[in-house]
Design a protein around this motif. Sequence first.
Motif, PDB file in Angstrom:
ATOM      1  N   GLU A 285       0.831  -1.210   0.000  1.00 29.05           N
ATOM      2  CA  GLU A 285       0.000   0.000   0.000  1.00 29.05           C
ATOM      3  C   GLU A 285       0.859   1.251   0.000  1.00 29.05           C
TER       4      GLU A 285
ATOM      5  N   ARG B 246       0.877   3.991  -2.919  1.00 31.19           N
ATOM      6  CA  ARG B 246       0.485   5.366  -2.574  1.00 31.19           C
ATOM      7  C   ARG B 246       1.557   6.372  -2.980  1.00 31.19           C
TER       8      ARG B 246
ATOM      9  N   TYR C 191      -5.114   7.669  -5.663  1.00 27.47           N
ATOM     10  CA  TYR C 191      -5.844   6.395  -5.558  1.00 27.47           C
ATOM     11  C   TYR C 191      -5.039   5.297  -4.848  1.00 27.47           C
TER      12      TYR C 191
ATOM     13  N   CYS D 298      -3.363   1.895  -4.150  1.00 30.94           N
ATOM     14  CA  CYS D 298      -3.620   0.546  -4.673  1.00 30.94           C
ATOM     15  C   CYS D 298      -5.050   0.397  -5.161  1.00 30.94           C
ATOM     16  N   VAL D 299      -5.939   1.325  -4.787  1.00 27.36           N
ATOM     17  CA  VAL D 299      -7.320   1.254  -5.267  1.00 27.36           C
ATOM     18  C   VAL D 299      -7.370   1.413  -6.780  1.00 27.36           C
TER      19      VAL D 299
ATOM     20  N   ILE E 199      -6.454  -1.892  -8.219  1.00 27.51           N
ATOM     21  CA  ILE E 199      -7.546  -2.839  -8.041  1.00 27.51           C
ATOM     22  C   ILE E 199      -8.677  -2.548  -9.021  1.00 27.51           C
ATOM     23  N   SER E 200      -8.997  -1.268  -9.209  1.00 24.07           N
ATOM     24  CA  SER E 200     -10.049  -0.902 -10.165  1.00 24.07           C
ATOM     25  C   SER E 200      -9.671  -1.300 -11.581  1.00 24.07           C
TER      26      SER E 200
ATOM     27  N   GLN F 182     -10.074  -5.045 -11.882  1.00 25.45           N
ATOM     28  CA  GLN F 182     -11.486  -5.417 -11.954  1.00 25.45           C
ATOM     29  C   GLN F 182     -12.074  -5.113 -13.323  1.00 25.45           C
TER      30      GLN F 182
END
Length: 213
Positions: free
Chosen positions: A76, A80, A86, A88-89, A92-93, A96
Amino acid sequence: MASSSSSSLTNSPCAACKFLRRKCQPECVFAPYFPPDQPQKFANVHKVFGASNVTKLLNELHPHQREDAVNSLAYEADMRLRDPVYGCVGVISLLQHQLRQLQMDLTYAKSELSKYQNHGLLAAAAAAATIHHHNHQINLIGGMNLSSRPDQHHYHPHHQQQLMRRRSLDVANNYDASNSSLLVAAGTMNAQFQHQQPRAAAGDDRRTPIHPS
């Protein structure tokens, strides 16, 4: 040489204590997870989360959970620093979105494959029906030929070829026999003619004498 290097690593402070410039105690909570040869790992975690927060988190976890927690914090922190908004989001997005796209592609491929399979089954059924119809017609024609020719119950193209060859040989033999008969007859007539010709000549010589009156 290897034992001296390992002992130096064991005696040296961990990356966290070295970064914080403090003495590394035997019960240091950072030592098992931030070895001296990975200083950047603790630097990123400290910059994002803070050493005090990491210490508090590790003390609240069981020892068998601390390694996974440290790895998650390190990942993370690295994400970051790369993407301050964002982290790691964002990764991940993106993963996905790729997963949904692959699922849609897989569903479409299965649908197209099902269409081709159904089309192939229909085409195979139509071809089988056509072949069956043609075979039925051929059997009907073959039955009509056999009924009209009772002497050819085992009619086959190969048998027909043999029959034609036999007929050709018979014609040739008949032709040769007729030519031989003609030659024999001609020879006989010629012999008879030559046998009768001297007699005719001799008869011409025996003339009736003419007596003077």
